[in-house]
Motif scaffolding. Structure first.
Motif, PDB file in Angstrom:
ATOM      1  N   CYS A  56      32.221 -28.460 -85.623  1.00  0.00           N
ATOM      2  CA  CYS A  56      33.446 -27.750 -85.235  1.00  0.00           C
ATOM      3  C   CYS A  56      34.649 -28.236 -86.039  1.00  0.00           C
ATOM      4  N   LEU A  57      34.737 -29.544 -86.244  1.00  0.00           N
ATOM      5  CA  LEU A  57      35.861 -30.100 -86.995  1.00  0.00           C
ATOM      6  C   LEU A  57      35.866 -29.585 -88.435  1.00  0.00           C
ATOM      7  N   ASP A 102      38.845 -24.298 -80.535  1.00  0.00           N
ATOM      8  CA  ASP A 102      37.637 -23.977 -79.785  1.00  0.00           C
ATOM      9  C   ASP A 102      37.100 -25.211 -79.061  1.00  0.00           C
ATOM     10  N   MET A 103      37.175 -26.370 -79.729  1.00  0.00           N
ATOM     11  CA  MET A 103      36.703 -27.606 -79.092  1.00  0.00           C
ATOM     12  C   MET A 103      37.503 -27.904 -77.831  1.00  0.00           C
ATOM     13  N   PRO A 159      32.164 -21.409 -82.367  1.00  0.00           N
ATOM     14  CA  PRO A 159      31.693 -22.235 -81.250  1.00  0.00           C
ATOM     15  C   PRO A 159      32.040 -21.689 -79.866  1.00  0.00           C
ATOM     16  N   ILE A 196      36.463 -25.386 -75.157  1.00  0.00           N
ATOM     17  CA  ILE A 196      35.126 -25.705 -74.644  1.00  0.00           C
ATOM     18  C   ILE A 196      35.179 -26.928 -73.734  1.00  0.00           C
ATOM     19  N   SER A 197      35.977 -27.940 -74.120  1.00  0.00           N
ATOM     20  CA  SER A 197      36.108 -29.139 -73.290  1.00  0.00           C
ATOM     21  C   SER A 197      36.709 -28.805 -71.931  1.00  0.00           C
ATOM     22  N   PHE A 217      27.565 -30.966 -82.645  1.00  0.00           N
ATOM     23  CA  PHE A 217      28.461 -29.895 -82.225  1.00  0.00           C
ATOM     24  C   PHE A 217      29.907 -30.196 -82.611  1.00  0.00           C
ATOM     25  N   SER A 218      30.386 -31.393 -82.294  1.00  0.00           N
ATOM     26  CA  SER A 218      31.801 -31.709 -82.505  1.00  0.00           C
ATOM     27  C   SER A 218      32.144 -31.854 -83.988  1.00  0.00           C
ATOM     28  N   LYS A 247      37.680 -25.496 -86.195  1.00  0.00           N
ATOM     29  CA  LYS A 247      37.726 -24.880 -84.870  1.00  0.00           C
ATOM     30  C   LYS A 247      38.125 -25.909 -83.810  1.00  0.00           C
ATOM     31  N   ILE A 248      39.200 -26.627 -84.066  1.00  0.00           N
ATOM     32  CA  ILE A 248      39.663 -27.634 -83.106  1.00  0.00           C
ATOM     33  C   ILE A 248      40.114 -26.960 -81.816  1.00  0.00           C
TER      34      ILE A 248
END
Length: 521
Positions: free
Chosen positions: A284-285, A292-293, A242, A296-297, A280-281, A289-290
């Protein structure tokens, strides 16, 4: 001429003779103006050709055309219906010739599918639709057909096989399935005069209405961008890490992500912004890829704040983008804000009237079934065509399409139907979640993640954002069949891997016996 190739030559000659004969017969029919028989023959040949081409993989047509609700040419069926009916017909033939021998493995989800189907049958018995044969003046029984079509799709999918290669192609086939609506709608958008001719070819066009106006004060939304952009977004986040999607150093991925997000914004639907965010979220979970989240946030939230802050100061965003983002604080044009607020108020009013007025809902416990009075509907449609705002709401209330999953379900199936549907929806969530977790670290993870993620948050979207019993129930039935198909393929993959691992130790003694004599001393 080689004698051993005689069968090939004979086959070529026979095919050529039959082709010439058909061409002469078709020319004769066209010359006499009798094209009906020609269409029937062409349809029969097409049916045979499709079956011979796909063979036991004919179920792919169900997956490919599930989202294609438009009719092709003047046929009475949509592509969605045609795909299911073709697959079901050929599966019956294959079953008769013992080409397909798989027996379904039923679980609690399948039991709930059967219970919901039986309940829909009781709905029809209590509230028959279709008028003439049953001496009823009601119309609008198409949802019963949709449920029956979904049941046929389920019957096929729970008996079908999927290889690893085909499973990994399914996400790309899902994108292809959204292309007919996208291409024909885009054609109608770019050439408004071609909308009617295009609609005669494919009736799934989502027209913009009037002249296209994407200015800041315009009134056009590009709704046909929703589902193909959602599918592409899911594909990107399933394939690539992501964080790389917003990193300009990965130029190809970055540009693809920018294009997809532009399409999401130009669709003009606030609900779809939420849908894209959930895709998307949640993906990712599941990919773990937490981190990455969070990254990105940290980047995306300030960028979004600056983007919105520039609206009305440095630039004027197009109307659909302003409408889609109008639920966030910003200096939005009055037309965009009014359009969004009016849509919400319009829904809230319908929900209130449905609760308070008995004429829209008579049986809260068992529902009123699909269908409505033909005379009442015609009166309201005539008033709505005259621009009567209240008549438009009245039409939606009469048909039960009130833009609320729970309320529409109560209108059609009552409180009992709502409970049965939610049980099915949540067991689909559990089944999809368990399968995604099981497939992690295997080649099946990519297709199962792409297909399963929308199922995981479907009940949340149905209850709180947007839903309709007439569409969500067939989708839930289809989802159970699709999960059973993927589960069978994954289990076979595990068995093959297990057998492969079991054979490996037997190779070691043979290798040891082949050691040089010096090493054995």
């Amino acid at each position: 001429m080689k004698l051993e190739r005689l069968p090939e030559y004979l086959l070529s000659v026979v095919v050529t003779i039959l082709g010439l004969a058909f061409a002469l017969y078709a020319g004769n029919l066209i010359g006499s103006g009798n094209t009906r028989n020609l269409m029937l023959i062409a349809g029969g040949l097409g049916f045979v050709a499709i079956g011979l081409l796909f063979k036991e993989r004919i179920w792919v047509l169900i997956f490919l055309f599930w989202a294609c609700n438009g009719r092709l040419l003047s046929t009475p069926f949509s592509l969605h219906d045609a795909g299911v009916l073709l697959a079901f017909s050929w599966f019956l033939i294959f079953k008769a010739f013992k080409r397909i021998r798989n027996k379904p493995n039923y679980g609690f989800a399948d039991v709930l599918v059967f219970i919901n189907l039986l309940y829909v049958v009781t709905m029809f018995i209590r509230n028959p639709v279709g008028g003439l044969a049953l001496d009823s003046d009601t119309v609008g029984g198409r949802p019963y057909v949709n449920v029956a079509i979904a049941a046929l799709a389920y019957w096929v999918l729970v008996r079908a096989d999927v290889s690893l290669t085909m499973a990994r192609r399914l996400p790309y086939l899902a994108i292809i399935g959204h292309l007919p609506g996208f291409i024909f709608s885009l054609g109608g958008l770019l050439a408004p005069s071609a909308v009617m001719p295009l609609a005669r070819i494919y009736a799934g066009i989502e027209a913009v209405g009037g002249d296209l106006d994407l200015s800041s004060t315009g009134g056009s939304r590009l709704g046909f961008l929703r589902w193909i952009s959602g599918g592409l977004l899911s594909l990107l986040v399933c394939i690539y890490r992501p964080f790389t999607l917003i990193n300009p150093l990965y130029l190809g991925r970055f540009l693809a992500m920018v294009c997809v997000m532009i399409c999401v914004l130009f669709s003009g639907f606030r609900s779809f912004i939420i849908y894209a965010g959930l895709i998307f979220s949640v993906t990712c979970l599941y990919r773990g890829k937490i981190g990455d989240m969070i990254k990105i946030s940290v980047i995306a939230v300030p960028a979004l704040v600056l983007f919105i802050a520039g609206q009305g100061v440095l630039y004027q965003l197009p109307f659909p983008i302003q409408r889609a983002l109008s639920f966030l604080p910003g200096q939005w044009e009055e037309s965009a804000q009014k359009s969004a607020d009016g849509s919400s108020e319009w829904r809230f009013e319908m929900w209130q009237w449905m609760w308070e007025e008995e004429k829209y809902l008579k049986n809260w416990w068992l529902g009123d079934g699909f269908g409505y009075s033909r005379k009442t509907l015609e009166q309201n449609v005539a008033a709505a065509n005259g621009g009567d705002y209240r008549a438009i709401q009245e039409t939606f209330l009469i048909t039960g399409e009130v833009h609320s999953g729970p309320l529409s379900t109560i209108r059609y199936a009552g409180g009992v139907g709502l409970v049965l549907y939610l049980l099915l929806a949540f067991i689909v969530v559990k089944t999809a979640h368990d399968l995604i977790i099981r497939c992690r670290g295997t080649p099946y993870f990519f297709p199962v993640l792409f297909i399963g993620v929308p199922m995981v948050f479907a009940p949340f979207f149905f209850i709180f954002i947007f839903g309709g019993y007439s569409l969500d129930l067939p989708n839930a039935i289809f989802h159970v069949g699709l999960l059973r198909l993927l589960e069978r393929g994954f289990n076979r993959y595990l068995e093959e891997k297990k057998a492969e691992m079991a054979q490996r130790p037997s190779v070691m003694p043979a290798l040891l016996d082949q050691r040089p004599t010096m090493l054995t001393r």
